[in-house]
Design a protein around this motif. Structure first.
Motif, PDB file in Angstrom:
ATOM      1  N   ALA A 156      -2.807  -0.029   6.529  1.00  0.00           N
ATOM      2  CA  ALA A 156      -3.675   1.005   5.970  1.00  0.00           C
ATOM      3  C   ALA A 156      -3.425   2.386   6.584  1.00  0.00           C
ATOM      4  O   ALA A 156      -3.757   3.406   5.984  1.00  0.00           O
ATOM      5  CB  ALA A 156      -5.134   0.610   6.176  1.00  0.00           C
ATOM      6  N   ASP A 157      -2.866   2.437   7.774  1.00  0.00           N
ATOM      7  CA  ASP A 157      -2.524   3.721   8.398  1.00  0.00           C
ATOM      8  C   ASP A 157      -1.321   4.298   7.655  1.00  0.00           C
ATOM      9  O   ASP A 157      -0.200   3.775   7.744  1.00  0.00           O
ATOM     10  CB  ASP A 157      -2.200   3.476   9.876  1.00  0.00           C
ATOM     11  CG  ASP A 157      -1.623   4.702  10.561  1.00  0.00           C
ATOM     12  OD1 ASP A 157      -1.441   5.742   9.900  1.00  0.00           O
ATOM     13  OD2 ASP A 157      -1.344   4.603  11.769  1.00  0.00           O
ATOM     14  N   ALA A 158      -1.568   5.392   6.906  1.00  0.00           N
ATOM     15  CA  ALA A 158      -0.516   5.944   6.028  1.00  0.00           C
ATOM     16  C   ALA A 158       0.732   6.384   6.787  1.00  0.00           C
ATOM     17  O   ALA A 158       1.811   6.510   6.209  1.00  0.00           O
ATOM     18  CB  ALA A 158      -1.076   7.111   5.227  1.00  0.00           C
ATOM     19  N   GLY A 159       0.610   6.614   8.101  1.00  0.00           N
ATOM     20  CA  GLY A 159       1.769   7.067   8.869  1.00  0.00           C
ATOM     21  C   GLY A 159       2.752   5.960   9.211  1.00  0.00           C
ATOM     22  O   GLY A 159       3.895   6.241   9.616  1.00  0.00           O
ATOM     23  N   LEU A 160       2.340   4.713   9.019  1.00  0.00           N
ATOM     24  CA  LEU A 160       3.181   3.608   9.507  1.00  0.00           C
ATOM     25  C   LEU A 160       4.545   3.514   8.818  1.00  0.00           C
ATOM     26  O   LEU A 160       5.558   3.244   9.467  1.00  0.00           O
ATOM     27  CB  LEU A 160       2.439   2.274   9.361  1.00  0.00           C
ATOM     28  CG  LEU A 160       1.402   1.982  10.445  1.00  0.00           C
ATOM     29  CD1 LEU A 160       0.639   0.702  10.117  1.00  0.00           C
ATOM     30  CD2 LEU A 160       2.078   1.857  11.807  1.00  0.00           C
ATOM     31  N   SER A 161       4.563   3.713   7.507  1.00  0.00           N
ATOM     32  CA  SER A 161       5.860   3.604   6.815  1.00  0.00           C
ATOM     33  C   SER A 161       6.823   4.655   7.367  1.00  0.00           C
ATOM     34  O   SER A 161       8.020   4.392   7.537  1.00  0.00           O
ATOM     35  CB  SER A 161       5.700   3.738   5.305  1.00  0.00           C
ATOM     36  OG  SER A 161       5.042   4.938   4.986  1.00  0.00           O
ATOM     37  N   SER A 162       6.281   5.824   7.679  1.00  0.00           N
ATOM     38  CA  SER A 162       7.126   6.885   8.228  1.00  0.00           C
ATOM     39  C   SER A 162       7.567   6.566   9.660  1.00  0.00           C
ATOM     40  O   SER A 162       8.689   6.909  10.052  1.00  0.00           O
ATOM     41  CB  SER A 162       6.363   8.212   8.183  1.00  0.00           C
ATOM     42  OG  SER A 162       7.118   9.210   8.813  1.00  0.00           O
ATOM     43  N   VAL A 163       6.703   5.925  10.435  1.00  0.00           N
ATOM     44  CA  VAL A 163       7.106   5.535  11.795  1.00  0.00           C
ATOM     45  C   VAL A 163       8.312   4.596  11.708  1.00  0.00           C
ATOM     46  O   VAL A 163       9.326   4.782  12.399  1.00  0.00           O
ATOM     47  CB  VAL A 163       5.946   4.855  12.567  1.00  0.00           C
ATOM     48  CG1 VAL A 163       6.457   4.343  13.916  1.00  0.00           C
ATOM     49  CG2 VAL A 163       4.787   5.805  12.777  1.00  0.00           C
ATOM     50  N   TYR A 164       8.213   3.589  10.838  1.00  0.00           N
ATOM     51  CA  TYR A 164       9.342   2.655  10.661  1.00  0.00           C
ATOM     52  C   TYR A 164      10.580   3.400  10.146  1.00  0.00           C
ATOM     53  O   TYR A 164      11.684   3.212  10.637  1.00  0.00           O
ATOM     54  CB  TYR A 164       8.969   1.545   9.679  1.00  0.00           C
ATOM     55  CG  TYR A 164       8.240   0.373  10.308  1.00  0.00           C
ATOM     56  CD1 TYR A 164       8.938  -0.749  10.743  1.00  0.00           C
ATOM     57  CD2 TYR A 164       6.866   0.378  10.468  1.00  0.00           C
ATOM     58  CE1 TYR A 164       8.274  -1.830  11.316  1.00  0.00           C
ATOM     59  CE2 TYR A 164       6.194  -0.702  11.039  1.00  0.00           C
ATOM     60  CZ  TYR A 164       6.900  -1.794  11.461  1.00  0.00           C
ATOM     61  OH  TYR A 164       6.252  -2.857  12.029  1.00  0.00           O
TER      62      TYR A 164
END
Ligand code: NDP
Length: 285
Positions: A156-164
């Motif tokens: 649910a944290d929208a930043g996660l895809s960008s972190v990966y």
């Protein structure tokens, strides 16, 4: 009807995949000339963003950067209320989180996506897209998303895809830079890069088999195992640096790696596994 905002190389590939499947598409691009190829394939081309965000389908955003996403979405925020925005523009984790907060403030369901493919790969084997944000939006549009490649939802944290995404790309760019360094060493002998690539590619592929062991060591936080020690790696890197200098090639890429290893040894970790470099890299926050 799926809306596309941004019909550059990637937006065009994404929209074309839907058109090829017989699905309706409406698209907008700042420079209308770039939308023409899709118009010829059956897309409705809107001359304003307002006209493109009609209906109740998902709005796919594939623009240059975070700023351009705001430039395009801010004026139509009210019209997007109650809709789903799927942003496939490359952004940093902080920018993705900012966009998610902006969307929540306008009652927009927000899914942040990170594409791990080039336009030619979209819809074909090897194409991966990472998502995070509103899980219900991912579930609702999963069938559509799967048309572009393998879709994975990270949370649910929208930043996660960008972190990966940014972690994956960091690994890729440093590997590519390493390849170019090696190619320069062989070029000094008149060996073409193509000859080097023939040997380097399978070697690097084989070496990635070691990632799982590094990962297990890092996750356990125990660097006293039997892997290659920092002291051993320091000697190897010193040899590579001297060979690099001997070939007349710049050491600016490799020197920081050697410096890092030497700092670890100076701190008393020389007998520990080389994976301990991880502990030094993670300490800037
Ligand atoms: P392009 O340069 O081909 O397209 C960029 C798009 O952004 C164009 O539609 C351009 O419009 C638009 N744009 C730029 N600035 C603005 C602005 N201020 N206002 C409105 N529109 C603007 O890039 P790609 O399509 O290749 O990339 C798009 C996104 O996809 C990027 O975030 C990229 O990182 C990501 N991506 C791309 C990959 C690739 O291999 N290409 C791989 C993975 C991700 P105009 O035509 O009018 O200039």
């Amino acid at each position: 009807m799926t809306t596309f905002l941004g019909l550059g190389a990637m937006g065009t590939a994404l929209a074309a995949t839907l058109l090829d499947a017989g699905l309706p598409v409406v698209g907008w691009n700042r420079d209308p000339r770039r939308a023409q190829p899709l118009a010829g394939r059956g897309a409705v081309v809107a001359d304003t963003v307002d006209k493109a965000v009609v209906g109740d389908g998902p709005v796919i955003v594939c623009l240059f950067d975070h700023r351009s996403v705001h430039d395009v979405l801010d004026p139509v925020a009210a019209a997007l209320s109650g809709r789903t925005v799927i942003n496939l523009t490359t952004t940093t984790p902080a920018e993705s989180r900012e966009l998610a907060a902006w969307a929540a403030g306008h009652r927009i369901a927000y899914l942040d996506g990170a594409i791990l493919a080039v336009p030619d790969m979209i819809g074909g084997p090897g194409s991966m897209i990472f998502y995070s944000g509103t899980e219900a939006a991912f579930a609702e549009h999963r069938e559509l998303l799967d048309r572009w490649g393998e879709s994975t939802f990270f949370g649910a944290d929208a930043g996660l895809s960008s972190v990966y995404d940014t972690a994956m790309l960091t690994g890729m760019y440093t590997m590519v830079a390493g390849f170019l360094h090696g190619a320069a060493m062989l070029a000094a002998e008149g060996v073409p890069a193509a000859e080097f690539a023939r040997w380097q590619a399978p070697f690097l592929t084989a070496m990635t088999g070691g990632f799982a062991r590094y990962a297990a060591t890092i996750d356990a936080g125990d660097y006293a195992g039997g892997g290659q020690s920092l002291r051993f790696t320091e000697v190897a890197l010193d040899t590579l640096l001297r060979a690099t200098t001997g070939q007349g090639v710049s050491t600016e890429l490799l020197q920081p790696v050697h410096d890092l290893v030497r700092r670890q040894i100076a701190a008393g970790h020389g007998d520990l596994d080389t994976a301990r470099m991880f502990e030094e890299l993670r300490t800037t926050r």
